[in-house]
Design a protein around this motif. Structure first.
Motif, PDB file in Angstrom:
ATOM      1  N   GLN A 434       0.831  -1.203   0.000  1.00  0.00           N
ATOM      2  CA  GLN A 434       0.000   0.000   0.000  1.00  0.00           C
ATOM      3  C   GLN A 434       0.871   1.261   0.000  1.00  0.00           C
ATOM      4  OE1 GLN A 434      -1.785  -1.009   3.933  1.00  0.00           O
ATOM      5  NE2 GLN A 434      -3.693  -1.185   2.763  1.00  0.00           N
ATOM      6  N   THR A 435       0.261   2.375  -0.337  1.00  0.00           N
ATOM      7  CA  THR A 435       0.963   3.660  -0.255  1.00  0.00           C
ATOM      8  C   THR A 435       1.619   3.796   1.118  1.00  0.00           C
ATOM      9  OG1 THR A 435      -0.724   4.606  -1.705  1.00  0.00           O
ATOM     10  CG2 THR A 435       0.646   6.160  -0.474  1.00  0.00           C
ATOM     11  N   GLU A 436       0.886   3.405   2.138  1.00  0.00           N
ATOM     12  CA  GLU A 436       1.354   3.566   3.510  1.00  0.00           C
ATOM     13  C   GLU A 436       2.550   2.683   3.836  1.00  0.00           C
ATOM     14  OE1 GLU A 436      -1.699   3.038   2.480  1.00  0.00           O
ATOM     15  OE2 GLU A 436      -3.145   4.333   3.494  1.00  0.00           O
ATOM     16  N   THR A 437       2.642   1.523   3.186  1.00  0.00           N
ATOM     17  CA  THR A 437       3.694   0.581   3.575  1.00  0.00           C
ATOM     18  C   THR A 437       5.016   0.882   2.866  1.00  0.00           C
ATOM     19  OG1 THR A 437       3.257  -1.101   1.875  1.00  0.00           O
ATOM     20  CG2 THR A 437       1.960  -1.255   3.916  1.00  0.00           C
ATOM     21  N   GLY A 438       4.993   1.758   1.876  1.00  0.00           N
ATOM     22  CA  GLY A 438       6.213   2.169   1.191  1.00  0.00           C
ATOM     23  C   GLY A 438       6.733   1.161   0.187  1.00  0.00           C
TER      24      GLY A 438
END
Ligand code: WTA
Length: 668
Positions: A434-438
């Motif tokens: 995800q975007t959040e997990t980089g």
């Protein structure tokens, strides 16, 4: 589901391998019978075990391969005292580095200065370009020097609104070089969306180009920026400089509208600057970029990634998930406007010194064979894309590894990708992240274990996925539930820009002690992970993440729309389609024209990629007595699963459902 084993050196599946991956504890005491496990598996398993048991040692060893002006201290970790409550995040505390230096200078020093860094393929077949690592560094330095000259400083935000020209990765790297924080806005977003992001992050400068051809259509990007900047000024944000690249293939400068004093032609200033530029050293925890992404509620969130952890994460995940070798030619079809383009067009591959194909155009222009033309033209060996492609006639002999991202790949699509595209010889890395997990979180590692069509398989090093039930209790063994992550990993985002509270509420409060992904997941008897899609009100359209709340708010901004509810439905080509239930202001008649104008409202507010596929007229929406829209019922109506509507007795007005079904059937 059958297994597909690749590189399995003894040709056997080893059930014990999988069991040990599933249970970290038992892996720690892996029996010496490990000799039975294919060699590669054993190595990978041992690495995974160490990454969980000794994360400091594991990540320190990897990070040591990069250039640090000053090495991190004893404490690779920091104990977070916020809601994550004791969760450790891996931050390379005290380390001083620069990711641009690691992508370019470090690679030049290792002797690959004349290796191609970028192959650029334009929208029109036959239009292309390339840059070696040395040339890329020179271009980056010139832009970095220009930005320094107009007083862009460490920590300042820079908004980049560019299509997939080479200038896009150049711009990202130039920001990183001077410690500026880039915020790339996908060039398919509308002026309104761009303005919203500009107002939120208050950039020093906006980088764009005059126009771009997308397929056979021209898009006037500078004019979109102009509109966004006018709107931002209205919100108290004034931008002194808008640097405009003259994209001659789409439009000559003479035809370009201009805002004297603010707009500056890229080609007039940037090439005059020196081709060397000193590196701004930054703390491992200094922000690298902001990327706005959709959530289930409210306005887009500015996901903030920092330098050190993100660098190590993107480099390592790229290397292992794609089994990267220096001779590879790598192509990721994503746009740098999304996280996939950040981590796996720009940073991950360049950190590895890879040759990357950057494609400006559309996969179906001039025809649906374009992707395979490009694969053949550049002899692409690693191909990474979303699972929405078309079968064609070309040979793909060069391919070695295939990657997939963005949505669950169904087993039949998987088989097509494996058998047809990959000639039944290329492993598929179905990367879940995800975007959040980089970077990658759950992904096959080529050769590490047998694949199963449609499964993202097992966690990457250092990642501990858990499946929890409604109450947040971890479920063991074969099960399905909500996907969470225990502990942290180097590439984790650190906050939502300007709204740390929302960061905590959205990701850490739903299931205390875990990072909540928003995805559903099941685990089979062998411990393989199967992603089942979002469990919140976020939908994935052709790999683009869209919040239903944003589409709804765009619809209700239309003067004739009283209320709207948007749900995702299965879509043959796009993965998910956007299905909107719309209640009109009283007395307004339904019409085809109004339908179009509603769709246009979404195009203007968000962008064409978020345009609803279906508008379903709704005299009223099904709501609970407390006024909450029952989306579960709407989803069933949208996907015509009318016998699965479930309990409608809690509705304030159950008759609404029958009205909706009747209208939906009458093809408006
Ligand atoms: C979905 C894109 C199934 C998931 C990298 C996640 C996937 C969202 C996969 C993040 C996959 C991504 N299989 N679903 N391999 N990869 N997703 O932030 O729902 O644009 O939460 O990042 O895409 O989308 P985002």
């Amino acid at each position: 589901m059958e297994d597909v084993s690749i590189y399995n050196s003894n040709g056997k599946r080893n059930g014990r391998t999988l069991d040990h991956l599933r249970h970290v504890e038992s892996m720690a005491t892996m029996p010496s019978g490990a000799g039975k496990i294919p060699r590669l598996n054993a190595v990978i398993l041992e690495m995974y075990r160490r990454s969980i048991e000794d994360p400091a040692g594991f990540w320190s060893d990897i990070a040591s391969e990069f250039y640090w002006k000053q090495k991190w201290g004893q404490e690779v970790y920091s104990e977070n005292t916020d809601v994550r409550n004791g969760t450790i995040s891996i931050e390379f505390k005290g380390g001083i580095t620069n990711i641009c230096c690691n992508c370019l200078d470090r690679n030049l020093e290792s002797g690959i200065s004349d290796k191609f860094a970028l192959y650029w393929e334009g929208n029109e077949p036959g239009v292309d370009g390339s840059l070696t690592y040395r040339q890329l560094l020179e271009r980056v330095c010139q832009l970095a020097n220009y930005m320094k000259d107009i007083a862009v400083r460490k920590g300042d935000a820079v908004v980049i609104y560019l299509p997939m020209l080479m200038e896009l990765p150049i711009a990202m790297l130039a920001c990183a070089r001077i410690g500026a924080v880039h915020s790339v806005v996908f060039a398919g977003f509308s002026a309104e969306s761009l303005a919203q992001r500009i107002v939120d992050c208050k950039p020093k400068v906006v980088l764009t180009c005059n126009a771009v051809m997308r397929g056979s259509k021209i898009i006037y990007l500078r004019d979109i920026v102009d509109k966004a900047l006018t709107e931002s000024t209205g919100n108290g944000i004034s931008i002194d400089t808008c640097l405009v690249f003259e994209n001659q293939l789409a439009m000559k400068r003479e035809a370009t509208k201009w805002h004297e004093g603010r707009d500056v032609w890229w080609q007039d200033v940037v090439p005059k600057y020196p081709t060397t530029c000193s590196v701004e050293w930054v703390d491992a925890e200094d922000p690298l970029f902001l990327l706005y992404t959709s959530g289930s509620t409210g306005k887009p969130k500015g996901v903030l990634h920092t330098t050190g952890g993100y660098m190590i994460w993107t480099a390592t995940t790229f290397k292992y998930a794609f089994d990267y070798k220096p001779s590879d030619i790598y192509w990721c079809t994503a746009d740098c406007g999304w996280i996939t383009g950040h981590s796996y067009v720009s940073y991950g591959p360049l950190l590895n010194g890879a040759t990357v194909v950057v494609f400006e155009g559309a996969p179906n222009y001039p025809d649906s064979g374009r992707c395979w033309d490009i694969v053949d033209k550049y002899n692409v060996t690693i191909f990474y894309t979303a699972p929405t492609l078309y079968v064609t006639r070309y040979s793909r002999k060069s391919l070695r590894v295939l990657g997939s991202v963005g949505e669950p790949i169904n087993p039949s699509a998987w088989r097509w990708y494996y058998n047809v595209v990959g000639d039944s010889r290329c492993p598929i890395s179905d990367t879940w992240w995800q975007t959040e997990t980089g970077g990658f979180m759950i992904t096959p590692l080529p050769g590490a274990w047998p694949q199963k069509p449609g499964s993202a398989t097992f966690p990457f090093f250092g990642v501990q996925p858990v499946i929890v039930d409604e109450k947040g209790t971890e479920i063991e063994g074969q099960c399905s539930g909500y996907l969470c992550v225990k502990g942290s990993w180097p590439g984790a985002f650190r906050t939502l820009y300007g709204d740390h509270e929302r960061y905590e509420t959205t990701y850490f409060k739903p299931f205390p002690g875990y990072y909540f992904t928003g995805d559903g997941c099941s685990r089979d008897k062998d411990g393989y992970h199967w992603l089942t899609g979002r469990v919140d009100d976020v939908i994935n359209v052709s790999g683009h993440r869209i919040g239903t709340a944003e589409v709804e708010s765009a619809l209700v901004s239309h003067p004739q729309c009283a209320e709207a509810a948007v749900v995702g439905v299965e879509h043959e080509i796009k993965g998910q389609g956007i299905y909107a239930f719309v209640t009109l202001v009283e007395g307004v008649p339904y019409s085809e024209e109004l339908r179009k104008s509603l769709v246009n409202a979404v195009r203007n507010q968000i962008g064409a990629f978020a345009a609803p596929d279906t508008i379903h007229w709704a005299p009223a929406l099904p709501k609970t007595r407390s006024g909450k829209i029952m989306r579960r019922i709407l989803r069933k109506i949208a996907s015509r699963q009318l016998d699965e509507l479930g309990d409608t007795s809690t509705l304030a007005e159950p008759a609404v459902v029958d009205q909706l079904i009747a209208l939906g059937n009458s093809k408006i």
